[in-house]
Design an enzyme around this catalytic site. Structure first.
Site, mmCIF file in Angstrom:
data_model
loop_
_atom_site.group_PDB
_atom_site.id
_atom_site.type_symbol
_atom_site.label_atom_id
_atom_site.label_comp_id
_atom_site.label_asym_id
_atom_site.label_seq_id
_atom_site.Cartn_x
_atom_site.Cartn_y
_atom_site.Cartn_z
ATOM 1 N N GLU A 18 -0.765 24.424 -31.613
ATOM 2 C CA GLU A 18 0.052 23.376 -32.218
ATOM 3 C C GLU A 18 -0.073 23.518 -33.722
ATOM 4 O O GLU A 18 -1.057 24.064 -34.215
ATOM 5 C CB GLU A 18 -0.475 21.982 -31.801
ATOM 6 C CG GLU A 18 -1.612 21.422 -32.661
ATOM 7 C CD GLU A 18 -2.926 22.214 -32.599
ATOM 8 O OE1 GLU A 18 -3.082 23.036 -31.680
ATOM 9 O OE2 GLU A 18 -3.783 22.016 -33.490
ATOM 10 N N LYS A 58 -8.944 27.931 -41.986
ATOM 11 C CA LYS A 58 -8.449 27.846 -40.606
ATOM 12 C C LYS A 58 -8.544 29.181 -39.863
ATOM 13 O O LYS A 58 -8.664 29.210 -38.649
ATOM 14 C CB LYS A 58 -7.022 27.322 -40.601
ATOM 15 C CG LYS A 58 -6.983 25.826 -40.914
ATOM 16 C CD LYS A 58 -5.734 25.169 -40.358
ATOM 17 C CE LYS A 58 -5.845 23.656 -40.465
ATOM 18 N NZ LYS A 58 -5.656 23.211 -41.855
ATOM 19 N N SER A 74 -11.554 24.145 -49.250
ATOM 20 C CA SER A 74 -11.125 24.634 -47.936
ATOM 21 C C SER A 74 -9.940 25.580 -48.024
ATOM 22 O O SER A 74 -9.765 26.439 -47.167
ATOM 23 C CB SER A 74 -10.792 23.454 -47.027
ATOM 24 O OG SER A 74 -9.878 22.587 -47.667
HETATM 25 C C1 LIG Z 1 -5.693 21.962 -42.353
HETATM 26 C C2 LIG Z 1 -6.424 21.891 -43.615
HETATM 27 C C3 LIG Z 1 -7.400 20.893 -43.862
HETATM 28 C C4 LIG Z 1 -7.709 19.789 -42.896
HETATM 29 O O1 LIG Z 1 -8.177 20.183 -41.660
HETATM 30 P P1 LIG Z 1 -9.705 20.036 -41.221
HETATM 31 O O2 LIG Z 1 -9.675 20.353 -39.779
HETATM 32 O O3 LIG Z 1 -10.125 18.627 -41.500
HETATM 33 O O4 LIG Z 1 -10.496 21.003 -42.018
HETATM 34 C C5 LIG Z 1 -8.101 20.939 -45.057
HETATM 35 N N1 LIG Z 1 -7.852 21.884 -45.988
HETATM 36 C C6 LIG Z 1 -6.906 22.843 -45.805
HETATM 37 C C7 LIG Z 1 -6.688 23.841 -46.880
HETATM 38 C C8 LIG Z 1 -6.165 22.877 -44.619
HETATM 39 O O5 LIG Z 1 -5.240 23.828 -44.442
#
Ligand SMILES: *Cc1c(COP(=O)(O)O)cnc(C)c1O
Length: 435
Positions: A120, A98, A388
């Protein structure tokens, strides 16, 4: 308006804010001015050498890019098919992807002369990333967060406050993410001359889906280069899909090619019933709709109202999905699959024990999807999993599952310790008062 750049993901841009039938900007007139101003600044930034240079330095020194592409030999052997690779996006500063978007948008806002940032947040991850980016770049920051989420997500609230952000609890509606978005939109409409709204995923009214994809496309571009240098032949790429920012950024350089297979993993929650999951592409309650300024696939009831969602991972439980992903799902370029809470937890254990890598629960949905298809891909090809985020943040959710008694004992002992501390603290301040 299409930016005039020689950028490999340029062809992934929307056409006037639309990705086939999805996208658009369904907003009140006041917000159109803010969105138009943002679109112009963003398009200019794509060819602004100074901006791109500054962003590159922050990515390298502050975020810690590039993030590694890790070969996973034990997983490869145990799953028996494709070579398994993990893109360690969780090693980015603040622990997830993020920050790529938060830093990009905050830097853009600064170039636009804005002094105040709003955002948000649901689970708090985007709030934390934005608060950190604002601290880094010297911007004032207010994060709108549903009152229910503020209560549930105290570790992230504490982090945002440490970074100097103001966390504004939202008391309207269901007091969760959807209501926080509405409140942020309202603030933006009233204050956009001084304020930029950092939207957290690849959704919302145009141009946000294009902006967020571009700032997250650094993930996919790195993977492309890492694989090319190391001679890795990609058979499939797998990412989890909440709003869609990590997945679209990871996939973006490959969208206009026929290969590799691109697979999005949605939250299957506890089952296929209404309210039991957040499967916007594969679920039974998924419909086309217009919500919060854009047209896409949503979980809606017959009156077009957002349905409740459920997932063990707080980042995957939004009722909508980014318009570009919806379009690519419809066209068949991206395959979607649904992963249950239990499968995600099993994937957390599997990669932790066998590779020494602790996946965030969201990312574990991608890990689980890769585990399912590993045998479908020949052993001279790779599956790249986008991790992610890392799983440290999930200890309050995974511990009650993996070691319930020990966790209960720990929390009771902590409470006891806290009340003792409080006694000492109270006694101290009373003494202080007497002086
Ligand atoms: C917020 C988040 C997501 C989901 O958000 P996307 O916009 O779909 O990427 C996925 N993995 C992590 C670690 C997150 O913090």
């Amino acid at each position: 308006m299409k930016p005039n750049v020689t950028n490999e993901s340029q062809t992934a841009f929307s056409k006037d804010g639309f990705f086939n039938q999805y996208g658009g900007k369904y907003v009140a007139e006041v917000l159109r001015s803010a969105l138009d101003e943002l679109e112009q600044a963003f398009n200019a930034s794509l060819t602004d050498k100074e901006f791109q240079q500054e962003l590159a330095v922050i990515r390298r020194d502050y975020i810690g890019r590039e993030t590694p592409l890790l070969y996973a030999p034990t997983a490869t052997k145990l799953l028996g098919g494709a070579q398994i690779y993990i893109k360690l996006e969780g090693l980015a500063n603040t622990g997830a992807h993020k920050i790529n978007n938060a830093i990009g948008q905050c830097l853009l806002a600064k170039k636009m002369g804005k002094t105040r940032i709003i955002a948000e947040t649901g689970a708090g991850q985007h709030g934390v990333a934005t608060a950190a980016a604002c601290a880094k770049l010297g911007l004032e920051c207010t994060v709108y967060m549903g009152e229910v989420d503020v209560r549930r997500q105290q570790p992230n609230v504490a982090a945002m406050e440490l970074y100097g952000a103001k966390v504004q609890p939202v008391t309207s509606g269901s007091r969760t993410l959807k209501d926080a978005v509405n409140e942020a939109m309202r603030d933006w409409a009233a204050n956009f001359t001084t304020t930029h709204y950092v939207l957290g995923s690849a959704l919302g009214p145009a141009p946000f889906p294009d902006i967020v994809r571009e700032f997250q496309s650094v993930i996919g571009k790195e993977v492309q280069e890492q694989c090319s240098i190391r001679g890795i032949q990609i058979g499939a790429m797998v990412a989890c899909v909440g709003g869609g920012s990590n997945s679209i950024g990871f996939f973006s350089p490959f969208i206009n090619q026929e290969k590799p297979r691109l697979i999005g993993a949605e939250a299957g929650g506890i089952g296929p019933g209404i309210g039991e999951n957040a499967s916007r592409m594969t679920g039974t309650a998924a419909r086309d709709g217009i919500l919060q300024g854009y047209k896409s696939r949503f979980l809606l009831d017959e009156d077009g109202q957002a349905l409740p969602t459920r997932s063990i991972s707080a980042g995957l439980d939004y009722c909508g999905i980014g318009p570009q992903l919806a379009a690519l799902g419809k066209s068949g370029r991206i395959e979607f699959t649904s992963i249950t809470d239990k499968e995600a937890l099993d994937a957390v254990s599997f990669f932790a024990k066998n590779e020494g890598v602790l996946f965030a629960l969201e990312s574990a949905h991608a890990g689980a999807a890769a585990m399912k298809i590993a045998k479908e891909i020949p052993s001279d090809q790779a599956i790249i999993i986008n991790m992610s985020g890392r799983g440290d943040k999930d200890v309050f959710i995974t511990s009650p599952v993996f070691r319930p008694q020990a966790w209960t004992d720990f929390l009771s002992a902590e409470l006891e310790r806290l009340s003792e501390h409080k006694d000492i603290h109270d006694a101290k301040s009373m003494q202080g008062g007497r002086k």
